[in-house]
Design an enzyme around this catalytic site. Structure first.
Site, PDB file in Angstrom:
ATOM      1  N   THR A  80     -12.119   7.559 -13.852  1.00  0.00           N
ATOM      2  CA  THR A  80     -11.303   8.746 -14.035  1.00  0.00           C
ATOM      3  C   THR A  80     -10.538   8.619 -15.347  1.00  0.00           C
ATOM      4  O   THR A  80     -10.587   7.580 -16.013  1.00  0.00           O
ATOM      5  CB  THR A  80     -10.343   8.984 -12.858  1.00  0.00           C
ATOM      6  OG1 THR A  80      -9.819  10.321 -12.942  1.00  0.00           O
ATOM      7  CG2 THR A  80      -9.201   7.991 -12.854  1.00  0.00           C
ATOM      8  N   GLY A 127      -2.967   5.036  -6.399  1.00  0.00           N
ATOM      9  CA  GLY A 127      -2.522   6.272  -5.776  1.00  0.00           C
ATOM     10  C   GLY A 127      -3.257   7.509  -6.219  1.00  0.00           C
ATOM     11  O   GLY A 127      -4.482   7.588  -6.138  1.00  0.00           O
ATOM     12  N   CYS A 142     -15.240  10.563 -11.496  1.00  0.00           N
ATOM     13  CA  CYS A 142     -15.369   9.974 -10.157  1.00  0.00           C
ATOM     14  C   CYS A 142     -16.822   9.659  -9.812  1.00  0.00           C
ATOM     15  O   CYS A 142     -17.190   9.540  -8.636  1.00  0.00           O
ATOM     16  CB  CYS A 142     -14.752  10.874  -9.100  1.00  0.00           C
ATOM     17  SG  CYS A 142     -13.009  11.257  -9.433  1.00  0.00           S
TER      18      CYS A 142
END
Length: 235
Positions: free
Chosen positions: A91, A166, A184
């Site tokens: 990402t 997170g 992703c």
């Protein structure tokens, strides 16, 4: 049971008293020092350590999760690539993106890893709903999507029942770097942001709303603090 159905079965937070959680606003920081500080916090905490939520905006960086494949980094150019110890593939983090690192003890909150992921996604979905933006989950692809385009990514790690890493929530950022990767791990995945969906462009408008929904999902009593973690990198 697919991911969406599994999240539909997650119960609402119980009636137990809210658990205190310190909120640390880190501002804009390079990625590596914050990552290593999260590791130290998690390694050193015990059952008496209060949970924390770290809120940060990162300098431009691509991160690859533990199972991340280099082939998904297509043309990084001048943006550094880091291999890190979270789940997931590749990402991008950069200015205009809210990153929240919940450093939580799951046992104390009475939830498991699946519930943890579902509650983060629900907090983001509820945040977007504040601006009448309809968001959803997709089967087998953690994160939050609007019209098939990803607006928030999740990458977590759980060690000794404690979470770190997170969520990354695109608010008002340059999305061009996402074209340099398969976001992703999905070729051609479209990425969007809150401002492009008609929401506010200011991080200051979105952050407290997101934190409020995270607090509700996890039953937390948020306690802002001016303390900062030690972001000094070892020589």
């Amino acid at each position: 049971m697919d991911a969406v159905a599994a999240c539909d079965s997650v119960p609402s937070p119980g009636a137990r008293p809210p658990q205190p959680a310190r909120v640390l606003q880190l501002g804009r920081q390079p990625y590596a020092p914050v990552w290593h500080a999260m590791q130290r916090f998690t390694d050193n905490r015990d059952d008496t350590t209060a949970d924390e939520l770290w809120v940060v905006e990162h300098d431009p960086v691509f991160t690859l999760g533990q199972a991340g494949k280099d082939e998904h980094v297509l043309a990084p150019g001048d943006i550094p690539v880091l291999h890190v110890d979270r789940g997931g593939q590749v990402t991008y983090h950069g200015p205009g993106q809210i990153v929240v690192y919940p450093l939580l003890q799951l046992r104390r909150l009475g939830i498991g890893v699946r519930d943890y992921v579902c509650r983060i996604e629900q907090a983001i979905i509820d945040t977007l709903d504040e601006w009448n933006i309809g968001a959803e989950r997709l089967d087998g692809a953690p994160g939050v999507y609007v019209g098939g385009a990803k607006v928030a990514a999740l990458g977590i790690r759980v060690r000794r029942g404690c979470t770190f890493h997170g969520l990354a929530f695109n608010v008002a950022m340059d999305l061009e770097p996402f074209h340099r990767i398969n976001p992703c791990g999905y070729e051609g995945l479209q990425v969007t942001s809150v401002v492009d969906l008609g929401g506010p462009s200011g991080m200051a408008a979105v952050t407290p709303v997101l934190l409020g929904h995270l607090a509700r999902q996890f039953g937390l009593d948020l306690q802002p603090t001016t303390d900062l973690p030690d972001l000094t990198e070892a020589a």
